[in-house]
Design a protein around this motif. Structure first.
Motif, mmCIF file in Angstrom:
data_model
loop_
_atom_site.group_PDB
_atom_site.id
_atom_site.type_symbol
_atom_site.label_atom_id
_atom_site.label_comp_id
_atom_site.label_asym_id
_atom_site.label_seq_id
_atom_site.Cartn_x
_atom_site.Cartn_y
_atom_site.Cartn_z
ATOM 1 N N CYS A 129 0.927 -1.260 0.038
ATOM 2 C CA CYS A 129 -0.180 -0.207 0.325
ATOM 3 C C CYS A 129 0.771 0.899 0.319
ATOM 4 N N ASP A 130 -0.029 2.379 -0.333
ATOM 5 C CA ASP A 130 1.202 3.644 -0.277
ATOM 6 C C ASP A 130 1.612 4.379 0.969
ATOM 7 N N LEU A 131 0.659 3.712 2.183
ATOM 8 C CA LEU A 131 0.612 4.975 3.716
ATOM 9 C C LEU A 131 0.775 3.281 4.400
ATOM 10 N N LEU A 132 1.381 3.269 5.576
ATOM 11 C CA LEU A 132 0.566 2.761 6.062
ATOM 12 C C LEU A 132 0.199 3.040 7.863
ATOM 13 N N VAL A 133 -1.230 3.048 8.087
ATOM 14 C CA VAL A 133 -1.219 3.312 9.964
ATOM 15 C C VAL A 133 -1.736 2.096 10.104
ATOM 16 N N SER A 134 -0.282 1.778 11.697
ATOM 17 C CA SER A 134 -0.529 0.372 12.322
ATOM 18 C C SER A 134 -1.085 0.979 13.692
ATOM 19 N N SER A 135 -1.285 0.169 14.029
ATOM 20 C CA SER A 135 -1.598 0.168 15.759
ATOM 21 C C SER A 135 -0.179 0.347 16.397
ATOM 22 N N ARG A 136 0.412 0.362 17.930
ATOM 23 C CA ARG A 136 1.459 0.186 17.963
ATOM 24 C C ARG A 136 1.405 -1.450 18.616
ATOM 25 N N GLU A 137 0.218 -2.178 18.878
ATOM 26 C CA GLU A 137 0.704 -3.238 19.428
ATOM 27 C C GLU A 137 1.253 -4.493 18.620
ATOM 28 N N ALA A 138 0.387 -3.875 17.042
ATOM 29 C CA ALA A 138 0.533 -4.977 15.863
ATOM 30 C C ALA A 138 2.672 -5.108 15.413
ATOM 31 N N PHE A 139 2.121 -6.615 15.052
ATOM 32 C CA PHE A 139 3.607 -7.211 14.850
ATOM 33 C C PHE A 139 3.702 -7.667 13.280
ATOM 34 N N TYR A 140 4.671 -7.449 12.807
ATOM 35 C CA TYR A 140 4.920 -7.394 11.565
ATOM 36 C C TYR A 140 6.275 -8.788 11.787
ATOM 37 N N SER A 141 5.912 -9.468 9.854
ATOM 38 C CA SER A 141 6.621 -10.890 10.437
ATOM 39 C C SER A 141 7.242 -11.624 9.381
ATOM 40 N N VAL A 142 8.393 -12.035 8.037
ATOM 41 C CA VAL A 142 8.610 -12.211 6.939
ATOM 42 C C VAL A 142 8.874 -13.406 7.028
ATOM 43 N N THR A 143 7.251 -14.734 7.365
ATOM 44 C CA THR A 143 7.379 -15.920 8.443
ATOM 45 C C THR A 143 8.046 -17.137 7.532
ATOM 46 N N TYR A 144 8.143 -16.921 5.845
ATOM 47 C CA TYR A 144 8.199 -18.171 4.955
ATOM 48 C C TYR A 144 8.924 -19.269 5.418
ATOM 49 N N ILE A 145 10.080 -18.531 5.976
ATOM 50 C CA ILE A 145 11.324 -19.188 6.238
ATOM 51 C C ILE A 145 10.941 -20.527 7.138
ATOM 52 N N LYS A 146 9.717 -19.759 8.574
ATOM 53 C CA LYS A 146 9.190 -20.963 9.472
ATOM 54 C C LYS A 146 8.409 -22.502 9.021
ATOM 55 N N VAL A 147 8.080 -21.923 7.378
ATOM 56 C CA VAL A 147 7.488 -23.128 6.918
ATOM 57 C C VAL A 147 8.477 -23.863 5.355
ATOM 58 N N GLY A 148 9.195 -23.576 5.270
ATOM 59 C CA GLY A 148 10.134 -23.900 3.924
ATOM 60 C C GLY A 148 10.059 -23.646 2.937
ATOM 61 N N LEU A 149 9.491 -22.392 3.317
ATOM 62 C CA LEU A 149 8.990 -21.572 1.825
ATOM 63 C C LEU A 149 9.958 -20.238 1.539
ATOM 64 N N THR A 150 10.017 -19.584 0.763
ATOM 65 C CA THR A 150 10.347 -18.551 0.626
ATOM 66 C C THR A 150 9.145 -17.237 0.257
ATOM 67 N N PRO A 151 10.040 -16.094 0.192
ATOM 68 C CA PRO A 151 9.107 -14.781 0.320
ATOM 69 C C PRO A 151 8.447 -14.837 -0.653
ATOM 70 N N ASP A 152 7.458 -14.037 -1.206
ATOM 71 C CA ASP A 152 6.938 -14.015 -2.784
ATOM 72 C C ASP A 152 5.636 -12.608 -2.428
ATOM 73 N N GLY A 153 4.653 -11.985 -2.966
ATOM 74 C CA GLY A 153 4.141 -10.979 -2.615
ATOM 75 C C GLY A 153 4.672 -9.047 -3.127
ATOM 76 N N GLY A 154 5.683 -9.933 -3.286
ATOM 77 C CA GLY A 154 6.858 -8.806 -3.707
ATOM 78 C C GLY A 154 7.341 -8.143 -2.003
ATOM 79 N N ILE A 155 7.350 -8.973 -1.780
ATOM 80 C CA ILE A 155 7.769 -8.324 0.063
ATOM 81 C C ILE A 155 9.814 -7.935 0.274
ATOM 82 N N THR A 156 10.413 -8.880 -0.822
ATOM 83 C CA THR A 156 11.622 -8.621 -0.673
ATOM 84 C C THR A 156 12.053 -7.243 -1.446
ATOM 85 N N SER A 157 11.594 -6.575 -2.265
ATOM 86 C CA SER A 157 11.305 -5.489 -2.701
ATOM 87 C C SER A 157 10.731 -4.737 -2.256
ATOM 88 N N PHE A 158 10.203 -4.793 -1.678
ATOM 89 C CA PHE A 158 9.492 -3.447 -0.792
ATOM 90 C C PHE A 158 10.403 -2.936 0.369
#
Length: 265
Positions: free
Chosen positions: A121-150
């Motif tokens: 998204c162009d802008l991001l509003v977040s709760s202070r309590e929210a967490f973020y995680s690039v979780t793919y590695i934990k299930v043996g997968l690789t990132p998608d959806g453009g996460i490495t670019s972003f």
């Protein structure tokens, strides 16, 4: 467009899109991708919409892909796996190319492809309590959806590698310090804050907003000369637009510009 997996509503000039799968923490599906992509296409064609907010139902943004569905991909041909994956990537490209500004409103957490969508998204509003995680590695997968670019837009290669190889949770405060989060708010208020921000943006000039979004989207990846060329093209277009006539005229006449009137023509 409202479906079981995507709820939509209007808040004035702001369109709110709600990922509606709360029992699975809004895990993603082909139905959601198709409905949300179509909603963005329709929003682009609607001159009464000035901004879009993307959020999740039940106080959680998105847990990413549905692992029960992903487990079945092993039995598919590679080309069929790619076809399913392209539904996500088509939605990400639509977020990028949509002329209206899109604001993510994150409560609870954004993991895997959910984090990809938040950062797309162009802008991001977040709760202070929210967490973020690039979780793919934990299930043996690789990132998608453009996460490495972003992520690469605002973190070093070392930090990018750490986030992707560990899958560790990142706090909203840390993402804010990195520059990825625009507004940190109290729990339960992210959507309201995002709508208020969207309403403010919706008061602006529609076509100039779209040009600015396009300029900002790829600025980090272009050379100065390339960016100067795109800025020149946009400025030449803008100078001949009715929006500039209204904006400059309002400034000189010491009144508030009424760009919304131009959308109604």
């Amino acid at each position: 467009m409202t479906t079981d997996v995507l709820l939509t509503r209007r808040e004035g000039a702001v369109l709110v899109l709600v990922n509606n799968n709360p029992t699975a923490r809004n895990a993603l599906s082909a139905e959601f991708y198709n409905a949300a992509t179509q909603a963005l296409v329709e929003a682009d064609a609607d001159p009464t919409i000035g901004a879009i907010v993307l959020t999740g139902a039940g106080g959680f943004f998105c847990a990413g892909g549905n692992l029960n569905q992903l487990a079945t991909r092993r039995d598919m041909k590679p080309e069929d796996r790619r076809e399913r994956l392209e539904l996500l990537h088509t939605f990400v490209r639509r977020l990028r190319d949509t002329a209206k500004p899109v604001i993510a409103a994150v409560e609870g957490g954004a993991a895997g492809a959910g984090m990809s969508l938040a950062l797309a998204c162009d802008l991001l509003v977040s709760s202070r309590e929210a967490f973020y995680s690039v979780t793919y590695i934990k299930v043996g997968l690789t990132p998608d959806g453009g996460i490495t670019s972003f992520l690469a837009e605002f973190v070093s290669r070392q930090v990018l590698t750490e986030l992707c190889l560990t899958g560790d949770r990142v706090t909203a405060e840390r993402l804010h310090a990195m520059g990825a989060v625009n507004r940190l708010v109290d729990a339960g208020t992210a959507e309201a804050e995002a709508i208020a921000l969207g309403a403010k943006l919706a008061e602006g000039p529609d076509r100039a907003t779209a040009r600015i979004k396009a300029l900002c989207r790829g600025a980090h990846a272009r050379t100065l000369d390339e960016q100067l060329e795109l800025e020149a093209r946009s400025m030449v277009e803008s100078q001949g637009d009715d929006e500039a006539a209204e904006g400059i005229g309002a400034f000189l006449q010491k009144r508030r510009a009424d760009f919304s009137a131009l959308r109604r023509r």
